[in-house]
Structure formats: C-alpha cells, structure tokens
Design an enzyme around this catalytic site. Structure first.
Site, short mmCIF file in Angstrom:
data_model
loop_
_atom_site.label_atom_id
_atom_site.label_comp_id
_atom_site.label_asym_id
_atom_site.label_seq_id
_atom_site.Cartn_x
_atom_site.Cartn_y
_atom_site.Cartn_z
N GLY A 22 36.69 -52.47 -17.56
CA GLY A 22 38.01 -52.67 -18.18
C GLY A 22 38.83 -53.68 -17.41
N ASP A 136 55.24 -46.49 -14.01
CA ASP A 136 54.44 -47.28 -14.96
C ASP A 136 53.65 -46.36 -15.88
OD1 ASP A 136 53.52 -49.62 -16.12
OD2 ASP A 136 51.77 -49.75 -14.81
#
Length: 980
Positions: A22, A136
């Site tokens: 990823g 985040d």
C-alpha cells in the site's frame, strides 16, 4: 536502487521484505517477515519529502508515543528506526483490511457501524486518558480484522510538526504550511483548518464524528474538488443531518455523531470517554430501534397482539444485554479505574452500573471505594454546585445540587484524580474549589464574593502549625478569611503606578536596607530603573512595557517595588502562609502539568493562558512569574511559586532572595484580608526553617557512624526478579522494566534499565537518582529523568523507582527536605523521615543486588549519578554501598532542615571515598553555594586529586554541554572508554 531494494538491503538479517502492499499520503507500506520472532509485520516507510522536513530525533521521539500504548483496539508499535536515510516504523501485520477498503465494498449496516465505531472510540479514549492525541483519524488508519476495529499510526502526525516560537507563546505549525500534505482535509477539525493554537483532543472527537458519518453515508460530510474548498466547508458549513442521508439511523446515534462535529470545540463531547459511555448505552440497547420499527409495521398491519409479544421480547433482550454489558465490560473497567485510583472516571461509571446491578456485592464494594461526600454551605445559600475532573476540559460540568449540600456524593480526591467544584449564584462571582469532600462533622463554608469582585478569589480561614527552631516549640496561628487576586499583577496594571509617579512617592515605600545597612531614599530608589534608565521594572524600556504585552505579568521587579505597588493599589502582598493556603502545594501533581513552569516557553505568557488552577481558583500560582510575599528570611525575602524557567517542584519550595533582586522572573500577586487578623504579626514574621551553620558543624565521630550504617543493612533474600516489559522502539537503547523484591515488607521495586545499542556487554552502568520531581505520582516511563547522553556514550543506565517516587508515591508523606508536614498539614517529625530515607537507600542497594545477577553488567564499573535531591542523598548511598566505584553529582547540597544523625548527610560525607564529580550553579537558590554546596564538597572523604568541583554561572540548573562533557570525561577517566 529502488526504494524497496534500499529498504531490504538496510534491514537484511532483521526483516525480509516481501512486497509493497500500500501507499498513502505519508508512507509506503511493505509486508515483511520478522526473522527473529518468525512473524509477519507491516513496515511503514515515511515518504522522502516528509522525512526531509522532519528531524530524525523528533520523529523517533514522537513515534515512541504509540509504543507506550497497549490496548485491544490500538495497533501496537513493534519497532522504528532509520535505514539508509529512510524513516520507518513497524507494526504487526493485521489480517484483514483497512476501513477504507471495507467502505469501498458498499454500504454498512447500522449495527456494524455502531460496533466498529465503538471499537475506534474505545481505542482513542484509552489514548486520551494517557495524554496522547491521534491527530490523523481517517479510514486509512483504522484496520478491520475479525469483526473488530484497530486504530493505527498514533504519534505519526505529531512527529510531522515543527515547533515555532512566537511572541506570546508557542504554537505548532504543520508541514502543510510548507507544501507537504500530512493529513486529509475531510477529517480535519475547524480549529485545525484555521491553524488555531488551541488544537487539543477534541479535534480527534471531531474526526470521530466525520468517520462515523462516512461509515453510514458512504462519504464524508464535506467533499469538494479542492482541499481549499473542503477547508472552507469545514469552517463555515453545517453538514446535512445524517438521518436525512440515512433514515434508518437511530436518533440517539445521529445526535451523538452531530455533537462530535460541532464547529465550537466546547459544544462537542468533552472527552472521548464521555462519547464511549454514550455508545455503550446505545450498544446495550442492541438492535431495539430496528425491532421497534418492525413492530410499528405489525401495528400498522393490525397485528397488535404480536406487537405485544415482540415488545416483551425486546424488553427482555434489552435487559439481558444491559446485564451482560455491566458484568462483561463495565465491571472489569471499574476495577481497572479503581486500581489506577482514577476515582472520578470510576464515579461516573459506577452510577450507570448500580442502576443495572443494584444488589451486586462487588458493585457495592466499588461504589464505596469510589464515592466521597461533600457537605457544603454557602453564604448566601441557594448556589448551584457542579463538578468536573480537574484535569479535564472544564466545559463538561455535572450538576450536583443547590446549597446547602448535606453529604452529597462526589468523586474522592486521589493523587491521580481530583474533582473540581463550581459554585454559581446570580449576582455573585463564580467560585471554584478543587477537592471538596468532607469527612468531619462541620460542613465546608464558603462566603461568595459579589460579582464586582470577580478578579479576586476567596480563601477559607484556617489554623496553621508553625515549627520552632529544630522542630521544637510548635505554635498554632490562625489565617483569617482573605481574598487573593485571580491573576498576577499585569503590565497594564503596573503602568498606572508608574504613570501616577509611584516611584516618586516616598510614603509608598518601605525603608531600604541592603546587607543589613540602611540606605537613604535617594540611594535606594535609583536602583529601580528600566533598561533605558527610566523608573520602572528591569524588563521595561522607555518607562513602559513591550507592545502586545499589556496582559502579561509584570516582571523584573524587586520586593520593594512589589510592596510599594500593593500599597498604591490599596491591598498588600500575601504572607507566606496565606499564599500557600491559596495555592495548595499539596495539589502539585494536578496544578503543575497545566501551568507555565518547567516548559519550553521562552518567557511568561498572558495571565490566565494556562489552565493550572490552584485550590482557591487562582491561576498561574505555579510558574509564569515568581511571586513576592511579605515574610523575611534573614536579610532576604521569600518569593514563591516558581517561574516559567524553573523546575516544576519549585512550586512547592520556599525560596528566599535579596529583596533588591530584579530578575526577569520576579513578579507579584495581591491579596487583602476580609476580617480581623489577631495573628498577623506571627504570620508575617520570619519563617523558621531550622537553619544550620555548616561552617561550624562537624560530622559525628566515625565510631558512631558504625552504628548508623547498620540501619541500612538487610538480610540476604531472594529477589524474585521478573522483566515486566521490554521496549526496543528507541534507536539508542533497549529499555527493560524490571520488578524485584524490596529489602523490607512485601513491596516490589520497579527499575527502568536502559541498555545501549552502540556498545558490547558487559556494560559500564550508571545508577541514576532523580531530582525532587520524582516525589510525585506519575509514570517512571513518561518521566524518565536519566540523562540520555550516558546511554548514547555506551553505558547502561539503571533507574530504580525508589520508595515514595512515581508509581510508588504515597500522598501521606511529603519529605523532600527533612521533617516536614504531610499533605494534611500534620507534622511528621524526624522518625518518619528517617524511616522513609532508610527505605530509599535500601532500594538503591537492592538495585545493585539485581544488577549483580546479570552477565551483561560489569559490576566492577557501577557509578552513582544524582540530580538535586538524588545528589543530596548521595553521601548516604555511597557510604553504605561499597559496590559504587565513582559518583557524578549534579546541583547537590546540604539541606538546612534538622534530621536524626543516622540520616544526616553531613555525618556520611567523610566516608565517601570514590572519585566524585560535583557540578553546581553559582546562583543556586535551592542549595546556596557558600552555605550548603561548599561544605558538601569540602566534607567529601575522597582525596583532592580524585575530587572535581565545577561551578557554572547558573541557578539550580546546569548547561547541558558542560554537564555532558564533564560527565563523560569523568567516566572515561576512571572506567575507560566503552567496548564498541
């Protein structure tokens, strides 16, 4: 060479890279195999443009945040480091998918959203309780595995920030300002988007609401072609209600999500724990909303009888689910909160559990443990009383009742948790009281101040014990009711004094005396000029303060100036006993972390900028600027509370300096009495501190010392040592947390052992004893005071958590400087102090017993290092423990408080015969050089050639470069360089 090849080459022998799995906005993710532990891991490598913009040191410091988190819904951090210029961190490889991938497969059912969202909130709430914000939260950072959600990447966003100091305080500037994206605009709170300095854990709560909204609707509440447009929407637009987008969302769930996404942080859930409690309530109701909808369809169809059956089944299921939740989830959490002494959180949870399990014996036991009672009377009566947790966001208040209150349940006060009461009545100033449980027959009585006096806070009258010389002749004096200023005197307030020719009005000034010699008016007053020679504080220029600092505390003033201003203002300086009654030094563990003291700030902040509130409701009594009080100490005057650049424990310390001193950290706060003061003269007199003249004192004969040393002996006994945990996340060392039996009672000693990565065993080892900041509750992991440079030099550092420090702290004792008082103000006396110190030294000796069992420790090269308090105790440890081979003592000295001879350091100084390095500050006001440090150094029994004393032009601090250079040179000289 490709990034993958570079990483693989750098990690050869430790990890084998399989493939890239990823790539996100901050990092590329690789699947790898941990060769040592035979397991799959995920390695996240920071993108080069981000790695170039953040220092390696800061990255490692902040990424360690996640390494400390251990929770079922938080992905643990296994390791981190730098490989060929690439910053990386390693996590377990979680079988499953990210929430982003899960969302891509289509719409999620409400029950699944509630289950997964609850997992995420649980993980975030745990982190917030440990002082960690995520910053985040988004679907990419949530992993879904085996029907559960786990939160990843704590600390990463914080690592990618750069500190920037600005006038008036610090702020954090994200790397987005440099053109580097570190987050997704759709999940940023309005205060993050606007660059506010007031970003805290409530931004995470905003992101949690956005996350839930997207899980239900398939997309976040705000989307636009550009990040700038999303930013504008976050600030100015209201999201469409989720029930309009998804009609099957239960109203309670929709309300919870909407509250998360309020623009004003004060209107959101104040804590993630509060949101978690709401979700547990929703979860305990199971799928009742859907079943109720189903029953409505039956009713509409005329099936009333069947609806009754369904409703009965729903009720039984709902009741059973609540009981299951209470036993399986709530009770274990209650036990954990109780064991951690987080009584305020336990108090809130116990109320819900008692409704479900009212007769359960364990619930009743926990209720007794986590409940105290307040008896509160106000004058006048009829005031509304609410409470919140002292350390929490004070926008979340829980109503208790109206005064008078008679045995109303509130959370008890502990070293880890403190309730804060708010008392409100129309026409009167709001009063705040920290910890108001009463156990005696008499209620706590509070006279409310008129609304016009909102700049002052009321302090209850009380009796105080005043010790006589050497602890004898104890006297009792009465502090009357008083009002003390909520804030320190500001520049704009002091300007009125200067403008009104305060420096020319002789009637306002005390007689000037310098070093015992009276001065004329002209001799004294000409000392008080600013940087340009005009009358005013030493920090001013041209007779006024710097632009933009009107609300900053006035600083750079002498005791004489403070006294003159107080008379000009129609009030007075508090005496030392009034000041301490208002400040509540016993509440230091709560006040100091929220105050401007011992911080990275380069100066004072505007008054009230910090939430550090003293027990009276006054702000900034810890730090910002020191505050003059009336009392003398010989030719000096006391100044209390510490300043922004002082060590935190200075808040509780009585410091006296020259009354003409005009240091930039010197300020003041005003007070006024509210009635008769029959003991005023006694309270304003010199404070007797058992001063000793070490120039004349001599150690006890060596023959007596033989008997003293026996107090520190103990019989050999098994250590039963265990390694509680190990952490290899730091690039410089491996940290082990070790437990072993104490030499007394049935207690266990915890020790942090830092093993260097850049040296070969057996290691030279430094046993480190910290300053008085350790004499407070807290985590030895989070407050590890051992100098990192020692580990970086290739030495191991052992940090024993000795009796009454950090995790082993007891609020029953406060014994920094000798026979003093406990937290309730009761005099302890010399025997209690002796018993405590003997246990401390036994813990130090027992630590070496443990080190001697390890083959990776060189027991011929063990050093003692101590700072301040730890340095002062060094003669005791070095005289009774022969396995110490050298000593490094930072800012030590002899305390002037009396003590029994078997724990009096002066008697043990001649027995210190190992090479000893002493580093001191010439202007140290804790251990004055001439009176306490020089007798300490001169009394050491080691020969002059093996004794070194370096004095720096500092206070009770040391220049870091000098400390490192001198320490490593001393270690190299006597232990030799380390084996690499």
């Amino acid at each position: 060479m490709t990034d993958t090849a570079r990483l693989a080459a750098s990690l050869t022998g430790r990890y084998t890279i399989d493939r890239q799995v990823g790539r996100g906005g901050m990092a590329t993710v690789f699947l790898a195999h941990d060769e040592k532990h035979d397991r799959d891991v995920a390695i996240k490598v920071l993108h080069e443009e981000l790695a170039a913009a953040v220092s390696t040191e800061r990255f490692h410091r902040e990424i360690k945040i996640q390494a400390k988190l251990r929770h079922p819904h938080v992905v643990p951090l296994l390791d981190s480091g730098e490989a060929d210029g690439q910053l990386y961190y390693i996590m377990p490889y979680v079988e499953g998918e990210s929430l982003r991938q899960h969302l891509a497969r289509g719409r999620m059912e409400v029950a699944e959203v509630l289950r997964l969202w609850r997992d995420v909130v649980d993980g975030i709430a745990y982190a917030h309780r440990h002082g960690v914000a995520h910053r985040d939260i988004k679907p990419e950072n949530v992993l879904v595995s085996e029907r559960h959600a786990l939160v990843a990447d704590f600390g990463v966003a914080k690592a990618l920030t750069v500190s920037a100091n600005t006038t008036g305080g610090g702020r954090e500037e994200t790397l987005t300002s440099a053109g580097v994206a570190i987050g997704t605009p759709a999940y940023m709170s309005p205060e993050q988007v606007s660059g506010s300095s007031e970003v805290d854990a409530r931004s995470d709560i905003y992101a949690l609401g956005v996350l839930a909204y997207e899980m239900l609707s398939g997309k976040p509440p705000f989307s636009a072609p550009s990040p700038a447009a999303v930013f504008m929407a976050q600030i100015s637009e209201t999201p469409k209600p989720i029930e309009d987008v998804r009609p099957d969302v239960p109203p309670a769930l929709a309300a919870a999500i909407q509250r998360c996404m309020e623009k004003d942080p004060a209107r959101r859930w104040s804590t993630a724990d509060e949101l978690l409690a709401e979700l547990d309530t929703l979860a305990s109701q199971g799928d009742a909303p859907a079943r109720r909808a189903s029953s409505r369809r039956w009713i509409a169809a005329g099936a009333a009888a069947l609806a009754i059956v369904v409703a009965a089944g729903l009720y039984l299921n709902w009741r059973q689910s609540r009981v299951s939740w209470a036993r399986a989830t709530a009770l274990p959490e209650l036990r954990r909160l109780s064991d951690a002494m987080l009584r305020d959180s336990a108090f809130v949870l116990i109320a819900r559990v008692k409704e479900i399990l009212p007769n359960d014996p364990e619930v009743q036991r926990l209720a007794r443990l986590n409940t105290a009672y307040s008896r509160l009377v106000t004058v006048p009566a009829g005031a509304r009383v609410s409470w919140t947790s002292y350390s929490a966001d004070t926008s979340n208040w829980r109503f208790i009742g109206e005064t008078p209150l008679d045995s109303v349940p509130i959370p008890p006060s502990t070293p880890q948790a403190l309730p804060l009461l708010k008392i409100e009545k129309a026409g009167y100033a709001t009063a705040l009281v920290a910890g108001a449980a009463t156990t005696g027959a008499n209620p706590l009585t509070l006279e409310l101040a008129p609304a016009a006096e909102s700049t002052m806070v009321r302090v209850f009258g009380r009796n105080v014990t005043l010790p006589g010389e050497r602890g004898a002749g104890m006297r009792t004096a009465r502090i009357g009711n008083l009002a003390i200023a909520r804030y320190e005197v500001t520049n704009e307030e002091y300007q009125r004094f200067v403008t009104a020719n305060g420096y020319g009005r002789r009637e306002l000034w005390e007689p000037f005396v310098a070093n015992g010699r009276p001065l004329t008016w002209e001799e004294g007053i000409r000392r008080f000029v600013d940087r340009t020679g005009r009358p005013g504080p030493a920090t001013w220029e041209g007779g006024t303060f710097s632009q933009g600092q009107a609300r900053f505390p006035v600083s750079g003033i002498s005791w004489y100036e403070a006294m003159a201003y107080a008379k000009f203002a129609g009030m007075s300086l508090p005496n030392i006993h009034q000041w301490r009654a208002a400040a509540g030094p016993g509440r230091m563990p709560f006040i100091v972390p929220l105050s401007n003291i011992g911080t990275a700030n380069a100066g004072p902040l505007a008054v009230g900028s910090k939430r550090g509130m003293s027990v009276s409701g006054a702000l900034d009594m810890a730090g910002n600027v020191r505050e003059w009080v009336i009392n003398p100490d010989g030719t000096r005057r006391f100044i209390l509370g510490g300043g922004w650049n002082d060590v935190p424990w200075t808040f509780t310390h009585m410091i006296a300096v020259d009354p003409f001193d005009r240091a930039p950290t010197n300020g003041m706060r005003l007070a006024k009495s509210l009635g008769a003061e029959p003991d005023r003269a006694l309270l304003e007199a010199a404070v007797i501190r058992g001063r000793r003249d070490y120039a004349r004192e001599r150690p006890r004969p060596e023959a007596e010392l033989v008997g003293f040393r026996r107090a520190y002996g103990y019989d050999p006994a098994p250590l039963n040592a265990t390694i509680e945990s190990a952490d290899s996340s730091d690039a410089a060392w491996i940290r082990q947390t070790i437990l072993f039996n104490a030499a007394y009672g049935s207690e266990r000693v915890r020790m942090q052992l830092l093993l260097p990565r850049n040296a070969r065993p057996p290691y030279q080892t430094v046993v480190y004893m910290p300053g008085a900041n350790a004499l407070n509750p807290g985590s030895s992991l989070q407050n590890l005071g051992a100098p990192a440079f020692m580990v970086a030099s290739g030495r191991a550092v052992a940090y024993p958590v000795v009796k009454n420090t950090f995790e082993r702290f007891s609020d029953a004792v406060n014994w920094i400087s000798g026979p003093v008082h406990n937290m309730s103000g009761e005099f302890l006396g010399p025997n209690s102090y002796r018993d405590e110190i003997v246990m401390v030294i036994k813990d130090v000796r027992r630590s070496i017993d443990y080190l001697a069992t390890r083959s990776d420790i060189d027991t011929t090269k063990i050093a003692y290092a101590g700072t301040s308090w730890g340095g002062r105790l060094a003669p005791l440890a070095l005289a009774v423990e022969p396995r110490f081979k050298l000593a490094l003592l930072y800012i030590p000295g002899l305390m002037t408080a009396p003590r029994l001879p078997e724990v009096d350091e002066i008697n043990f100084l001649p027995q210190v015969r190992v090479p000893t390095l002493v580093l001191s500050g010439r202007y140290d006001d804790v251990f004055p050089l001439e009176n306490t440090v020089l007798p300490f150094v001169q009394g050491l029994g080691v020969t002059e050639e093996h004794k070194r004393h370096v004095v720096y032009p500092t206070g009770h601090t040391l220049p870091r470069a000098g400390q490192i250079a001198e320490s490593l040179n001393w270690l190299d000289r006597y232990f030799g360089t380390v084996a690499r």
